[in-house]
Design a protein around this motif. Sequence first.
Motif, short mmCIF file in Angstrom:
data_model
loop_
_atom_site.label_atom_id
_atom_site.label_comp_id
_atom_site.label_asym_id
_atom_site.label_seq_id
_atom_site.Cartn_x
_atom_site.Cartn_y
_atom_site.Cartn_z
N SER A 99 0.91 -1.31 0.02
CA SER A 99 -0.04 0.15 0.07
C SER A 99 0.84 1.28 0.01
CB SER A 99 -1.06 0.02 1.30
OG SER A 99 -1.97 -0.96 1.05
N PRO A 100 1.77 1.45 1.17
CA PRO A 100 2.55 2.68 0.75
C PRO A 100 3.19 2.78 -0.51
CG PRO A 100 2.96 1.46 2.91
CD PRO A 100 2.19 0.47 2.03
N GLU A 101 3.79 1.92 -1.16
CA GLU A 101 4.59 2.03 -2.48
C GLU A 101 3.26 2.37 -3.38
OE1 GLU A 101 6.64 -1.04 -5.69
OE2 GLU A 101 6.22 -1.37 -3.76
N ALA A 102 2.44 1.68 -3.43
CA ALA A 102 1.13 2.17 -4.28
C ALA A 102 0.78 3.82 -4.36
CB ALA A 102 -0.01 1.22 -4.28
N TRP A 103 0.69 4.04 -3.04
CA TRP A 103 0.11 5.27 -2.95
C TRP A 103 1.35 6.39 -3.14
CZ3 TRP A 103 -4.55 6.38 -3.69
CH2 TRP A 103 -5.46 5.44 -3.11
N PHE A 104 2.44 6.02 -2.90
CA PHE A 104 3.69 6.93 -3.43
C PHE A 104 3.63 7.29 -4.83
CE2 PHE A 104 8.04 7.60 -4.89
CZ PHE A 104 8.55 8.75 -3.75
N MET A 105 3.36 5.99 -5.60
CA MET A 105 3.37 6.14 -6.97
C MET A 105 2.37 6.96 -7.66
SD MET A 105 4.49 2.12 -8.00
CE MET A 105 3.88 2.46 -9.70
N VAL A 106 1.15 6.80 -6.96
CA VAL A 106 -0.19 7.54 -7.31
C VAL A 106 0.00 9.07 -6.87
CG1 VAL A 106 -2.59 7.92 -6.73
CG2 VAL A 106 -1.62 5.66 -7.14
N GLY A 107 0.63 9.44 -5.85
CA GLY A 107 0.37 10.65 -5.22
C GLY A 107 1.68 11.65 -5.72
N GLN A 108 2.95 10.89 -6.07
CA GLN A 108 4.07 11.84 -6.12
C GLN A 108 3.91 12.69 -7.35
OE1 GLN A 108 7.28 9.50 -7.53
NE2 GLN A 108 8.98 10.74 -6.31
N PRO A 109 3.06 12.61 -8.32
CA PRO A 109 2.90 13.59 -9.54
C PRO A 109 2.29 14.75 -9.14
CG PRO A 109 2.68 11.25 -10.42
CD PRO A 109 2.55 11.15 -9.03
N HIS A 110 1.67 14.62 -7.76
CA HIS A 110 0.68 15.69 -7.19
C HIS A 110 0.95 16.43 -6.12
CE1 HIS A 110 -2.48 14.54 -10.45
NE2 HIS A 110 -2.06 13.44 -10.12
N GLY A 111 2.22 15.99 -5.82
CA GLY A 111 3.17 16.60 -4.63
C GLY A 111 2.68 15.82 -3.36
N ALA A 112 2.42 14.71 -3.46
CA ALA A 112 2.00 13.89 -2.13
C ALA A 112 2.47 12.54 -2.13
CB ALA A 112 0.27 13.83 -2.12
N SER A 113 2.87 12.09 -0.95
CA SER A 113 3.80 10.88 -1.23
C SER A 113 3.06 9.77 -0.22
CB SER A 113 5.00 11.09 -0.43
OG SER A 113 4.96 11.57 1.06
N THR A 114 1.95 10.08 0.36
CA THR A 114 1.20 8.98 1.06
C THR A 114 -0.49 9.21 0.88
OG1 THR A 114 0.80 10.29 3.15
CG2 THR A 114 2.74 9.11 3.13
N PHE A 115 -1.39 8.28 0.97
CA PHE A 115 -2.66 8.30 1.01
C PHE A 115 -3.26 9.36 1.78
CE2 PHE A 115 -6.98 6.68 2.28
CZ PHE A 115 -7.52 6.55 1.03
N SER A 116 -2.36 9.55 3.19
CA SER A 116 -3.13 10.93 3.74
C SER A 116 -2.67 12.01 3.31
CB SER A 116 -2.46 10.67 5.25
OG SER A 116 -3.12 9.36 5.73
N ASP A 117 -1.48 12.19 2.56
CA ASP A 117 -1.16 13.40 2.11
C ASP A 117 -2.12 13.84 0.88
OD1 ASP A 117 0.85 13.66 3.72
OD2 ASP A 117 2.52 13.18 2.25
#
Length: 220
Positions: A99-117
């Motif tokens: 999960s942390p790896e997936a959300w990092f990949m999803v959020g990074q292009p939008h300036g967020a590194s976690t689901f909570s971010d």
Amino acid sequence: MAKYQIYMVRHGRTWFNRYNKMQGWSDTPLAPDGIEGAKVAAKALKSVNFAAAFSSDARRAIDTCKLIVDENVNHDKITPQKLMEFREQFYGYFEGMNSPEAWFMVGQPHGASTFSDIIAKHGLDATKDFMKEADPFHDAENAEEYWTRINRGFERIDKIAHDGDKILLVSHGTTIRSITDRYNAGNFDITQSPRNSSLTMLERDDGFNRVTGYNQILGE
């Protein structure tokens, strides 16, 4: 339309929950502590006069629902039914990933590194849109696709519900959190996911939803 209550229960803890993996339309069985947690919830809800019982069509939800219904005062009057509309969000390419790896990949292009971010900066619906965007196959559900499905599920329950009914619905963490976020009538903190086997209360009146209780741990 009728005015009725939906008792939304998150399924018991699964093996993918234990390992913190993305578990949307993929499915793993209830872990031993998940079975015990569901049994505790069943005992806490045994006196509720359920008129009907539903779960998503995922095995983890079906099994949790059966444990609750078997213990219920109306166990001989109600038969659990499956509603695929209340499945968990579909994570597409990211299903089964850490999960942390997936959300990092999803959020990074939008300036967020976690689901909570992502939630804090862009809102919960953005997690769905960003996931579809990041999915190389674009199979993951975006917010529009997700809510079309969920709304269809509520309309299916409307067809059988009567005034004053109490209805059991066993669903999933992100789905219950998303419904709470959209129909939050109590300023509940949706930065916290509903825990396994917890209860969230929703009132549906003439097609309008109000979440009146969130993430209540049963048996405490």
